[in-house]
Design an enzyme around this catalytic site. Structure first.
Site, mmCIF file in Angstrom:
data_model
loop_
_atom_site.group_PDB
_atom_site.id
_atom_site.type_symbol
_atom_site.label_atom_id
_atom_site.label_comp_id
_atom_site.label_asym_id
_atom_site.label_seq_id
_atom_site.Cartn_x
_atom_site.Cartn_y
_atom_site.Cartn_z
ATOM 1 N N MET A 127 -9.658 9.135 -3.350
ATOM 2 C CA MET A 127 -9.816 7.849 -2.675
ATOM 3 C C MET A 127 -10.394 7.877 -1.249
ATOM 4 S SD MET A 127 -6.253 6.129 -4.036
ATOM 5 C CE MET A 127 -6.527 4.567 -3.253
ATOM 6 N N GLY A 170 -4.392 13.412 3.201
ATOM 7 C CA GLY A 170 -3.997 12.002 3.165
ATOM 8 C C GLY A 170 -2.565 11.835 3.649
ATOM 9 N N ASP A 196 -3.357 16.053 -11.130
ATOM 10 C CA ASP A 196 -3.046 15.517 -12.459
ATOM 11 C C ASP A 196 -4.324 15.331 -13.262
ATOM 12 O OD1 ASP A 196 -2.751 12.999 -10.384
ATOM 13 O OD2 ASP A 196 -3.900 12.513 -12.179
ATOM 14 N N ARG A 238 2.376 5.039 13.930
ATOM 15 C CA ARG A 238 2.508 4.657 12.516
ATOM 16 C C ARG A 238 2.981 5.820 11.644
ATOM 17 N NH1 ARG A 238 -0.780 -0.158 10.780
ATOM 18 N NH2 ARG A 238 -1.336 -1.184 12.711
HETATM 19 O O1 LIG Z 1 -3.371 13.654 -1.594
HETATM 20 P P1 LIG Z 1 -4.271 12.742 -0.798
HETATM 21 O O2 LIG Z 1 -5.022 13.463 0.250
HETATM 22 O O3 LIG Z 1 -3.520 11.539 -0.227
HETATM 23 O O4 LIG Z 1 -5.354 12.171 -1.836
HETATM 24 C C1 LIG Z 1 -5.110 11.445 -3.017
HETATM 25 O O5 LIG Z 1 -3.766 11.011 -3.174
HETATM 26 C C2 LIG Z 1 -3.634 9.610 -2.844
HETATM 27 C C3 LIG Z 1 -3.194 8.861 -4.073
HETATM 28 O O6 LIG Z 1 -1.990 9.333 -4.549
HETATM 29 C C4 LIG Z 1 -5.007 9.160 -2.371
HETATM 30 O O7 LIG Z 1 -5.064 9.233 -0.972
HETATM 31 C C5 LIG Z 1 -5.906 10.159 -3.069
HETATM 32 O O8 LIG Z 1 -7.190 10.319 -2.527
HETATM 33 O O1 LIG Z 2 -5.335 10.531 -10.338
HETATM 34 C C1 LIG Z 2 -5.358 10.677 -9.109
HETATM 35 C C2 LIG Z 2 -4.714 11.758 -8.479
HETATM 36 C C3 LIG Z 2 -4.773 11.857 -7.134
HETATM 37 N N1 LIG Z 2 -5.455 10.911 -6.458
HETATM 38 C C4 LIG Z 2 -6.075 9.886 -7.044
HETATM 39 O O2 LIG Z 2 -6.689 9.055 -6.377
HETATM 40 N N2 LIG Z 2 -6.020 9.791 -8.363
#
Ligand SMILES: O=P(O)(O)O[C@H]1O[C@H](CO)[C@@H](O)[C@H]1O
Ligand SMILES: O=c1cc[nH]c(=O)[nH]1
EC number: 2.4.2.1
Length: 238
Positions: A179, A20, A203, A43
């Site tokens: 996500m 991400g 976490d 971006r």
């Molecule tokens: O560490 P990444 O790959 O971004 O994934 C997780 O971290 C982000 C949220 O902090 C969201 O994108 C979630 O899916």
């Molecule tokens: O709690 C969490 C940790 C990482 N990414 C998420 O979307 N949720």
């Protein structure tokens, strides 16, 4: 060249790792790839191509959430010919038998997103990972004594949410929340390519426990190496 990726055709490998965080892409390129070249800065969503033990691999940031990730995944597949995609993300554990620093292989992903409800009215489509890539990752991890948890995850639209369904999802076997995976698996199915999502537990939603930056780094490295090995090695079952 697309709206979001300024690379030329041929600049991106057929196998792409998808963190991400674009800075995680930079870290991977600098730490694990040889002769890495940055092909995208549109971006600030960095993308690099290099080699891993002679195999050509790219790593592309996707941003947070399914709308952002879907843009990069769509363009990588349809405009740059990408065939194997491996998400390397973080997630929050929602069960007591999942611990901080665990690495999860997302076998499938539930979601509260409307992406599939709009595509399949009245049907709950089940986005699943590539069986052969899950198998490869599992066996490669076993050979390096890295314990993986394989199971269902929950791809949420919101990081900060009033939705109280996490305990129920946990009871039904869902391991963690993140996500992007549901969108990755759905697009891989739609465009007939292979996808896998590997997630490090950063976490714990139940206990509030968090990994330190140093711990994240070490565990990420294990996950990144597993992703690179899975992407680049054709695996034959023993
Ligand atoms: O560490 P990444 O790959 O971004 O994934 C997780 O971290 C982000 C949220 O902090 C969201 O994108 C979630 O899916
Ligand atoms: O709690 C969490 C940790 C990482 N990414 C998420 O979307 N949720």
């Amino acid at each position: 060249m697309t709206v979001h990726i300024e690379a030329q055709l041929g600049d991106i490998a057929e196998k792409v790792l998808l963190p991400g965080d674009p800075l995680r892409a930079k870290y991977i390129a600098e730490t694990f790839l040889e002769d890495a070249v940055c092909y995208n800065n549109v971006r600030g969503m960095l993308g690099f191509t290099g080699t891993y033990y002679g195999h050509r691999v790219s790593v592309q940031g996707t941003g947070m959430g399914m709308p952002s990730a879907s843009i990069y995944i769509h363009e990588l597949i349809n405009n740059f010919g990408v065939k194997k995609l491996i998400r390397i993300g973080t997630c929050g554990a929602i069960r007591t038998d999942v611990n901080i620093r665990d690495v999860i292989v997302a076998q499938a992903a539930c979601t509260d997103s409307g992406i599939n409800r709009n595509t399949f009215p009245g049907i709950d489509y089940a986005p699943i990972g590539s069986f052969s890539m899950i198998q490869q990752a599992y066996h490669l991890a076993k050979s390096t004594n890295l314990t993986l948890k394989v199971g269902n995850v929950y791809s949420a639209d919101l990081f900060y949410s009033d939705n109280d369904s996490l305990p129920k999802l946990a009871r039904y076997g869902v391991l963690a929340v993140e996500m992007e995976t549901a969108a990755l698996y759905t697009l891989a199915a739609k465009f007939e390519v292979e996808a896998l999502s590997l997630l490090t537990v950063s976490d714990h939603v139940l206990t509030g426990e968090q990994t330190s930056p140093q711990e994240r780094q070490t565990t990420f490295n294990e996950m990144i190496q597993l992703a690179l090995e899975t992407a680049t090695h054709e695996f034959t079952l023993p």
